[in-house]
Design a protein around this motif. Structure first.
Motif, PDB file in Angstrom:
ATOM      1  N   ASP A  35      -0.938   0.521  -6.510  1.00 35.79           N
ATOM      2  CA  ASP A  35      -1.142   0.855  -6.673  1.00 35.79           C
ATOM      3  C   ASP A  35      -1.933   2.141  -7.324  1.00 35.79           C
ATOM      4  N   SER A  36      -1.479   2.581  -5.828  1.00 32.10           N
ATOM      5  CA  SER A  36      -1.857   3.864  -5.258  1.00 32.10           C
ATOM      6  C   SER A  36      -0.437   5.201  -5.676  1.00 32.10           C
ATOM      7  N   SER A  93       0.782  -1.504   0.188  1.00 33.66           N
ATOM      8  CA  SER A  93       0.022   0.124  -0.200  1.00 33.66           C
ATOM      9  C   SER A  93       1.332   1.562  -0.248  1.00 33.66           C
ATOM     10  N   CYS A 115       0.978   7.618  -7.685  1.00 33.81           N
ATOM     11  CA  CYS A 115       1.496   8.301  -8.853  1.00 33.81           C
ATOM     12  C   CYS A 115       2.006   8.375  -9.813  1.00 33.81           C
ATOM     13  N   VAL A 146       2.423   4.852  -1.299  1.00 29.60           N
ATOM     14  CA  VAL A 146       1.987   6.274  -1.616  1.00 29.60           C
ATOM     15  C   VAL A 146       3.167   6.413  -2.234  1.00 29.60           C
TER      16      VAL A 146
END
Length: 520
Positions: free
Chosen positions: A432-433, A402, A435, A404
């Protein structure tokens, strides 16, 4: 070939008689034929070995994974007379050995100095293993025997190892996934006392031996020189740990202990003081053992004592996530630790914080795997000091954590500052978080990790995303990474122009780098 002696007697003709010529030929034709035959045989041997990219070495014949045919086995047997000093013979991973081993065992007496015999994954038949048992009696110097991944060994082990007598020189016995029966396990227990030189015993992936572990554990008490004990996936239970714990006190030289993938073992360490006596232990593998909170409490007392520990695998024990704070904080007492695998342990914030604080005291760390621990996401900054001091770190795995964008930016800043210079494998997949800006920052600094060989930024199986402008930065970085061979990018969708860029890149680099864009 020397000429026949000429007589100086006046009664003898200057020219030899026909009978003399005949005798001369009979005297010297046999050695000549033998020399020519030997030379021809040596040339044939060299051609045979060259076919496999091997060289003739008097003491070593390694033909593992060569897809040998029955004809090849016959040629291998033909080599043996010219290799009387052979000490190592490796025919592992050749399926067609099965059913033909008798061709080899019949000639085993020609290589009586053999010390190492490896026949792993050869599809040996019942007849093969029985013939092997008889042949091994002609190998008194044998020190290493590997019969792993041959299911017909199961039920026939006593026939194979009948050659082992009191004072046997066997140092390594590997019987992984051999379908050993409970009776085979009991035989191993009886065999161990006559193997005083045994240093490596691997019985992994034989689930039926758990019921005879009392015999094995009793036999282990006689193997004081044992350095490696592997019982992975053997159906061990809580009771099994108690039996082994009594044997641990006699294994003062043990360096590697693998009890992994025994899912019924959980709870067995609640009272296992014998583990603390393994003061020379360097590798401890307890992954996927269903460790309980009580096990963790017991290990918390034991692990700090194992100061020589270099590799610790506690992964896939989800119940320890909320109860391992004290255990992880005591990792600071393991200064020699090189590999720490604690992936998929359901770590919580407090336990991750304890780990981060302890890891600063692990200067020798080379492998760190924290994958599948969601609490890492947003908290990678806790590992900042560790990443700075881990100058030997070669493998960092943070898959499905997870993460970021801020986490990846932190990682990029550490790289930019000149840290992680030894990193060879970096796994950031299933995060997937992050950017596009985060991936861009990382890729812009990736070229500084000169020894990087593998990078994985794949997306989850349920996710598909268009690849951003960071892809161009990745390609640019890769041109400056001389060691890289593998880049995982599953489920990232390239635009037409990006596909063209990749095609041009691959043409320039002769496909030496594999981009894995699968998963659709």
């Amino acid at each position: 070939v020397p000429s026949a002696p000429v007589s100086h007697s006046p009664k003898m003709s200057a020219h030899p008689s026909s009978s003399t010529v005949s005798n001369s030929q009979s005297l010297y034709s046999k050695p000549l034929a033998s020399e020519m035959e030997l030379e021809s045989r040596m040339e044939g041997n060299e051609q045979f070995l060259q076919k496999w990219g091997k060289k003739a070495v008097d003491k070593c014949l390694d033909l593992n994974n060569c897809r040998l045919t029955t004809a090849d086995v016959r040629e291998t047997v033909a080599l043996l007379p010219s290799l009387p000093d052979l000490e190592k013979l490796d025919l592992s991973w050749n399926d067609f050995i099965g059913g033909t081993l008798h061709l080899l065992t019949q000639q085993m007496h020609l290589v009586s100095k053999l010390k190492i015999l490896r026949l792993g994954s050869c599809r040996l038949t019942t007849d093969d293993v029985r013939a092997l048992g008889e042949a091994l009696q002609a190998l008194p110097e044998l020190e290493e025997l590997n019969l792993s991944w041959n299911s017909k060994v199961g039920g026939n082990l006593p026939l194979i190892l009948q050659m082992c007598q009191e004072g046997s020189k066997i140092q390594m016995l590997e019987l992984v996934d051999c379908a050993l029966t409970s009776e085979d396990g009991a035989f191993v227990g009886q065999l161990l006392p006559v193997l005083p030189n045994l240093e490596v015993l691997d019985l992994s992936m034989n689930r039926n031996i758990a019921s005879s572990l009392d015999s094995i554990a009793q036999g282990l008490k006689s193997t004081s020189d044992l350095k490696v004990l592997k019982l992975q996936s053997c159906g061990l239970s809580q009771k099994s740990v108690k039996l082994l714990d009594a044997a641990f006190r006699h294994l003062c030289e043990l360096r590697t202990l693998d009890l992994s993938c025994n899912k019924e073992l959980g709870g067995g360490f609640e009272d296992a003081p014998g583990l603390a006596t393994l003061e020379h232990l360097e590798v401890l593998d307890l992954h996927q053992c269903s460790l309980t909170a009580h096990d963790v409490v017991s290990l918390t007392q034991v692990i700090p004592i194992l100061s020589s520990l270099q590799e610790l695998d506690l992964s896939a024990n989800k119940k320890m996530g909320s109860s391992s704070e004290n255990l992880l904080s005591r990792l600071r007492f393991l200064p020699a630790l090189r590999s720490l695998l604690i992936n998929n342990c359901a770590l919580e914030s407090e336990t991750f914080t304890a780990l981060a604080e302890a890891s600063v005291h692990l200067p020798a760390l080379e492998i760190l795997n924290l994958s599948w621990n969601k609490c890492v996401g947003g908290n990678l900054k806790l590992l900042l000091e560790t990443l700075k001091v881990s100058t030997f770190l070669q493998e960092l795995r943070l898959s499905s954590c997870s993460l970021v964008t801020e986490d990846v930016a932190l990682l990029a800043s550490v790289i930019q500052a000149g840290h992680l210079a030894k990193l060879r494998k970096l796994d950031l997949s299933y995060n997937d978080s992050i950017c596009d800006a985060g991936w861009t920052t990382l890729c812009q600094n990736l070229w500084l990790v000169k020894e990087l060989m593998e990078l994985d930024v794949s997306l989850r199986p349920s996710t598909f995303r268009d690849c951003g402008q960071w892809f161009r930065h990745l390609l640019c970085a890769v041109t400056k990474l001389p060691e890289i061979t593998e880049i995982g990018m599953k489920r990232w969708v390239l635009s037409t122009s990006q596909e063209e860029e990749l095609e041009c890149f691959e043409q320039d680099h002769r496909n030496s780098i594999h981009f894995d864009l699968g998963g659709f």
